[in-house]
Enzyme design. Structure first.
Site, PDB file in Angstrom:
ATOM      1  N   TYR A   1      12.140  35.377  32.237  1.00  4.56           N
ATOM      2  CA  TYR A   1      12.914  36.126  31.129  1.00  4.56           C
ATOM      3  C   TYR A   1      14.378  35.693  30.919  1.00  4.56           C
ATOM      4  O   TYR A   1      14.892  35.184  29.585  1.00  4.56           O
ATOM      5  CB  TYR A   1      12.856  37.697  31.408  1.00  4.56           C
ATOM      6  CG  TYR A   1      13.121  38.347  29.934  1.00  4.56           C
ATOM      7  CD1 TYR A   1      12.301  38.421  28.929  1.00  4.56           C
ATOM      8  CD2 TYR A   1      14.439  38.832  29.771  1.00  4.56           C
ATOM      9  CE1 TYR A   1      12.614  39.050  27.615  1.00  4.56           C
ATOM     10  CE2 TYR A   1      14.668  39.630  28.444  1.00  4.56           C
ATOM     11  CZ  TYR A   1      14.091  39.571  27.645  1.00  4.56           C
ATOM     12  OH  TYR A   1      14.494  40.255  26.411  1.00  4.56           O
TER      13      TYR A   1
ATOM     14  N   GLY B   1       8.530  49.079  23.063  1.00  5.21           N
ATOM     15  CA  GLY B   1       7.218  48.688  23.765  1.00  5.21           C
ATOM     16  C   GLY B   1       7.586  47.770  24.936  1.00  5.21           C
ATOM     17  O   GLY B   1       7.055  47.976  26.242  1.00  5.21           O
TER      18      GLY B   1
ATOM     19  N   SER C   1      19.659  38.190  24.530  1.00  7.55           N
ATOM     20  CA  SER C   1      19.602  39.307  25.399  1.00  7.55           C
ATOM     21  C   SER C   1      20.756  39.276  26.275  1.00  7.55           C
ATOM     22  O   SER C   1      21.338  38.027  26.191  1.00  7.55           O
ATOM     23  CB  SER C   1      18.240  39.307  26.191  1.00  7.55           C
ATOM     24  OG  SER C   1      18.327  40.250  27.360  1.00  7.55           O
TER      25      SER C   1
HETATM   26  P1  NAD Z   1       8.292  44.932  21.481  1.00  9.49           P
HETATM   27  O1  NAD Z   1       7.289  44.661  22.325  1.00  9.49           O
HETATM   28  O2  NAD Z   1       8.483  46.412  21.020  1.00  9.49           O
HETATM   29  O3  NAD Z   1       8.070  44.166  20.340  1.00  9.49           O
HETATM   30  C1  NAD Z   1       7.931  42.605  20.307  1.00  9.49           C
HETATM   31  C2  NAD Z   1       6.746  42.309  19.275  1.00  9.49           C
HETATM   32  O4  NAD Z   1       6.653  40.876  19.619  1.00  9.49           O
HETATM   33  C3  NAD Z   1       5.410  42.875  19.579  1.00  9.49           C
HETATM   34  O5  NAD Z   1       5.275  43.441  18.415  1.00  9.49           O
HETATM   35  C4  NAD Z   1       4.625  41.642  19.912  1.00  9.49           C
HETATM   36  O6  NAD Z   1       3.214  42.003  19.417  1.00  9.49           O
HETATM   37  C5  NAD Z   1       5.024  40.660  19.302  1.00  9.49           C
HETATM   38  N1  NAD Z   1       4.757  39.195  19.814  1.00  9.49           N
HETATM   39  C6  NAD Z   1       4.785  39.078  21.184  1.00  9.49           C
HETATM   40  N2  NAD Z   1       4.193  37.604  21.441  1.00  9.49           N
HETATM   41  C7  NAD Z   1       4.309  37.264  20.343  1.00  9.49           C
HETATM   42  C8  NAD Z   1       3.881  35.856  19.816  1.00  9.49           C
HETATM   43  N3  NAD Z   1       3.541  34.874  20.612  1.00  9.49           N
HETATM   44  N4  NAD Z   1       3.857  35.498  18.521  1.00  9.49           N
HETATM   45  C9  NAD Z   1       4.212  36.928  17.499  1.00  9.49           C
HETATM   46  N5  NAD Z   1       4.525  37.908  17.835  1.00  9.49           N
HETATM   47  C10 NAD Z   1       4.655  38.073  19.201  1.00  9.49           C
HETATM   48  O7  NAD Z   1       9.769  44.400  22.136  1.00  9.49           O
HETATM   49  P2  NAD Z   1      11.243  44.471  21.566  1.00  9.49           P
HETATM   50  O8  NAD Z   1      12.110  45.057  22.726  1.00  9.49           O
HETATM   51  O9  NAD Z   1      11.384  44.974  20.156  1.00  9.49           O
HETATM   52  O10 NAD Z   1      11.713  42.817  21.719  1.00  9.49           O
HETATM   53  C11 NAD Z   1      12.211  42.211  20.687  1.00  9.49           C
HETATM   54  C12 NAD Z   1      13.043  41.053  20.826  1.00  9.49           C
HETATM   55  O11 NAD Z   1      14.208  41.724  21.521  1.00  9.49           O
HETATM   56  C13 NAD Z   1      12.273  40.508  21.986  1.00  9.49           C
HETATM   57  O12 NAD Z   1      12.678  38.800  21.976  1.00  9.49           O
HETATM   58  C14 NAD Z   1      12.982  40.846  23.440  1.00  9.49           C
HETATM   59  O13 NAD Z   1      12.933  39.846  24.323  1.00  9.49           O
HETATM   60  C15 NAD Z   1      14.537  41.023  22.620  1.00  9.49           C
HETATM   61  N6  NAD Z   1      15.142  41.889  23.602  1.00  9.49           N
HETATM   62  C16 NAD Z   1      14.675  43.361  24.003  1.00  9.49           C
HETATM   63  C17 NAD Z   1      15.246  44.175  24.547  1.00  9.49           C
HETATM   64  C18 NAD Z   1      14.815  45.516  25.127  1.00  9.49           C
HETATM   65  O14 NAD Z   1      15.611  46.227  26.034  1.00  9.49           O
HETATM   66  N7  NAD Z   1      13.876  46.197  24.286  1.00  9.49           N
HETATM   67  C19 NAD Z   1      16.702  43.696  25.254  1.00  9.49           C
HETATM   68  C20 NAD Z   1      17.016  42.614  25.064  1.00  9.49           C
HETATM   69  C21 NAD Z   1      16.362  41.702  24.225  1.00  9.49           C
END
Ligand code: NAD
Length: 260
Positions: A165, A201, A145
């Site tokens: 985080y 989400g 991130s």
């Molecule tokens: P999201 O919530 O849409 O998807 C995350 C998925 O991970 C969900 O389907 C959830 O059920 C699954 N998950 C959660 N805990 C879990 C576990 N213990 N075991 C297996 N699956 C699990 O979120 P996203 O934004 O797509 O996030 C994906 C990655 O990107 C994450 O690591 C997040 O930290 C990172 N990220 C997201 C953003 C953003 O702005 N959305 C920015 C930087 C980094």
């Protein structure tokens, strides 16, 4: 895009939603056989149904990446179903917001570190073991991130300074580098993607708050937040042989967030 991952076997965690789901689709379109893993078994089954409906190859598996047996079972699924493992994307992740407003800060810290950092560790360990058992070579892409590199800007009021985080994502980036240098000579590349704020989400709680949404947009010099597909395209590049000399790297995909 078709064919860039032809014949490759890939695991994508967190594949039921957001960046992981977009990555699973992009990989399948590029010819990979995809193990789509998520805590939300029903939702990840639907993702795989959509992949197979459009002629792709995929299998879903439920599991919690922070549990060692589940992490090992996710990787084993790729080996058993597809005969080996070439690519892993660690996208499963949570923020403390998901735990509710009343959660104790110590429990929130342990839970978020356990999923984001330990989950990445456990899946990566099982993956490297499987890649070695099949003669070496492979690519791991960790979703870190912008919060791997900077803290939450105080004007956003998203952290009281004890938010786990950024701590978890800093750990993911350092795990990426330390593992990358150790396995480089074995032909295994390990890279991190560092997204800015993306509509998924995970961020729904903040993007649905109009004031916070505007403030977040202003922090991205491109004047907007990202879409999951824009992150997936960079993940696809890093996972592909086109990135053959890229390892231990942090790829910001953030509309200029960390450059400002
Ligand atoms: P999201 O919530 O849409 O998807 C995350 C998925 O991970 C969900 O389907 C959830 O059920 C699954 N998950 C959660 N805990 C879990 C576990 N213990 N075991 C297996 N699956 C699990 O979120 P996203 O934004 O797509 O996030 C994906 C990655 O990107 C994450 O690591 C997040 O930290 C990172 N990220 C997201 C953003 C953003 O702005 N959305 C920015 C930087 C980094």
């Amino acid at each position: 895009m078709s064919g860039r991952l032809q014949g490759k076997s890939a695991v994508v965690t967190g594949a039921a939603s957001g960046i992981g789901r977009a990555t699973a689709h992009a990989f399948a379109e590029a010819g990979a056989r995809v193990v789509a893993a998520d805590l939300d078994r029903e939702a990840v089954e639907a993702v795989v149904a959509a992949i197979t409906d459009t002629g792709g190859m995929g299998v879903s598996v439920g599991g919690d990446v922070s549990r060692r047996a589940d992490a090992e079972a996710i990787v084993a699924t790729a080996v058993e179903r597809f005969g080996g493992l070439d690519i892993v994307v660690n996208s499963a992740g949570i923020t403390p917001r998901a735990l509710g407003p009343d959660v104790d800060f110590e429990r929130a810290w342990e839970t978020v570190i356990s999923v984001n950092a330990k989950g990445t560790l456990l899946v990566s360990k099982a993956a490297v073991d499987a890649m070695r058992a099949h003669g070496g070579g492979g690519a791991i892409v960790n979703i870190a991130s912008v919060m791997s590199m900077v803290g939450y800007h105080p004007s956003l009021a998203l952290s009281d300074g004890f938010n786990p985080y950024p701590h978890s994502k800093g750990t993911v980036l350092q795990m990426t580098r330390d593992l990358a240098v150790r396995v480089a000579a074995e032909g295994i590349r390990v890279n991190a993607v560092c997204p800015g704020f993306v509509y998924t989400g995970l961020t729904r709680g903040v993007t649905q708050n109009p004031e916070l949404h505007r403030a977040l947009i202003a922090m991205h010099p491109m004047g907007r937040l990202g879409e999951p597909e824009e992150i997936a395209r960079v993940i696809l590049f890093l996972a592909s042989d086109e990135a053959s000399f890229v390892t231990g790297a942090a790829w910001t995909v953030d509309g200029g967030y960390t450059a400002a």
